[in-house]
Design a protein around this motif. Sequence first.
Motif, mmCIF file in Angstrom:
data_model
loop_
_atom_site.group_PDB
_atom_site.id
_atom_site.type_symbol
_atom_site.label_atom_id
_atom_site.label_comp_id
_atom_site.label_asym_id
_atom_site.label_seq_id
_atom_site.Cartn_x
_atom_site.Cartn_y
_atom_site.Cartn_z
ATOM 1 N N THR A 198 -34.667 23.560 14.815
ATOM 2 C CA THR A 198 -35.171 22.120 15.167
ATOM 3 C C THR A 198 -34.534 21.250 14.199
ATOM 4 O OG1 THR A 198 -37.383 22.894 15.848
ATOM 5 C CG2 THR A 198 -36.982 20.611 15.367
ATOM 6 N N ASN A 199 -33.892 20.524 14.770
ATOM 7 C CA ASN A 199 -32.873 19.590 13.850
ATOM 8 C C ASN A 199 -33.490 18.015 14.054
ATOM 9 O OD1 ASN A 199 -30.839 18.307 12.368
ATOM 10 N ND2 ASN A 199 -29.380 18.737 13.814
ATOM 11 N N ASN A 200 -33.882 17.648 12.713
ATOM 12 C CA ASN A 200 -34.239 16.164 12.911
ATOM 13 C C ASN A 200 -33.345 15.108 12.257
ATOM 14 O OD1 ASN A 200 -37.029 16.835 14.398
ATOM 15 N ND2 ASN A 200 -37.655 17.573 12.452
ATOM 16 N N ASN A 201 -32.827 14.281 12.962
ATOM 17 C CA ASN A 201 -31.901 13.117 12.435
ATOM 18 C C ASN A 201 -32.744 11.874 12.270
ATOM 19 O OD1 ASN A 201 -29.795 14.920 12.335
ATOM 20 N ND2 ASN A 201 -29.347 14.512 14.225
ATOM 21 N N ARG A 202 -32.778 11.449 10.789
ATOM 22 C CA ARG A 202 -33.388 10.111 10.824
ATOM 23 C C ARG A 202 -32.348 9.185 10.415
ATOM 24 N NH1 ARG A 202 -39.432 11.212 9.363
ATOM 25 N NH2 ARG A 202 -39.448 13.345 10.297
ATOM 26 N N LYS A 216 -30.285 10.967 7.251
ATOM 27 C CA LYS A 216 -31.194 12.042 6.703
ATOM 28 C C LYS A 216 -31.417 12.942 7.733
ATOM 29 C CE LYS A 216 -35.326 12.986 4.202
ATOM 30 N NZ LYS A 216 -36.683 12.443 3.652
ATOM 31 N N THR A 217 -31.193 14.272 7.409
ATOM 32 C CA THR A 217 -31.284 15.314 8.315
ATOM 33 C C THR A 217 -32.073 16.466 7.870
ATOM 34 O OG1 THR A 217 -29.189 14.877 9.264
ATOM 35 C CG2 THR A 217 -29.963 16.964 9.823
ATOM 36 N N THR A 218 -33.012 17.006 8.706
ATOM 37 C CA THR A 218 -34.062 18.033 8.391
ATOM 38 C C THR A 218 -33.945 18.988 9.312
ATOM 39 O OG1 THR A 218 -35.581 16.449 7.332
ATOM 40 C CG2 THR A 218 -36.307 18.854 7.780
ATOM 41 N N ASN A 219 -33.647 20.424 8.902
ATOM 42 C CA ASN A 219 -33.489 21.620 9.823
ATOM 43 C C ASN A 219 -34.673 22.521 9.595
ATOM 44 O OD1 ASN A 219 -31.056 20.829 10.827
ATOM 45 N ND2 ASN A 219 -29.996 21.719 9.140
ATOM 46 N N ASN A 220 -35.361 22.682 10.652
ATOM 47 C CA ASN A 220 -36.542 23.681 10.531
ATOM 48 C C ASN A 220 -36.241 24.695 11.358
ATOM 49 O OD1 ASN A 220 -37.767 21.788 9.061
ATOM 50 N ND2 ASN A 220 -38.556 20.727 10.796
#
Length: 146
Positions: free
Chosen positions: A133-137, A141-145
């Motif tokens: 899961t890739n979250n871009n803010r 700011k990017t978070t990979n789960n």
Amino acid sequence: MSQLPDRLPTIVGQPHPIVQPAEVELYGERRVAYVQSMENPNQSVAIDARLLQPPAVYQPRDLTPQPLIDPLAQRLLAGGVGGGALAAGVGYGFGQAVGALAAGGPVLLLAILAALVTAGRGGSRQGDTYNITNNNRLWGKTTNNL
């Protein structure tokens, strides 16, 4: 009685000298040529024609058009240019062949390694599936789960 012989002695075996006929010059006959006077160019002076030199005979000129560059030089130049083009083409082709062989070495090495790695696993294997899961803010700011 005369002391002179009646005839001249002849030597057997030697020919008599051949007398060439010469031009007979008659008394009182004079050939005259008129030339321009040195003191006054508007007057002509009579001189003996035998004193004049015959006019010079010139050879006719060859008026055929000549090439700008010598034909032998043209052939040598064409051979040099053609030889240079041949050398450039051979050099380019040789460089392409050597480049392909040089590039083929690492590719062949990688292909052999890949074959060894896949053969060491026991043939073909099903891969694992991962859900990422890739979250871009805002502000990048990017978070990979996993």
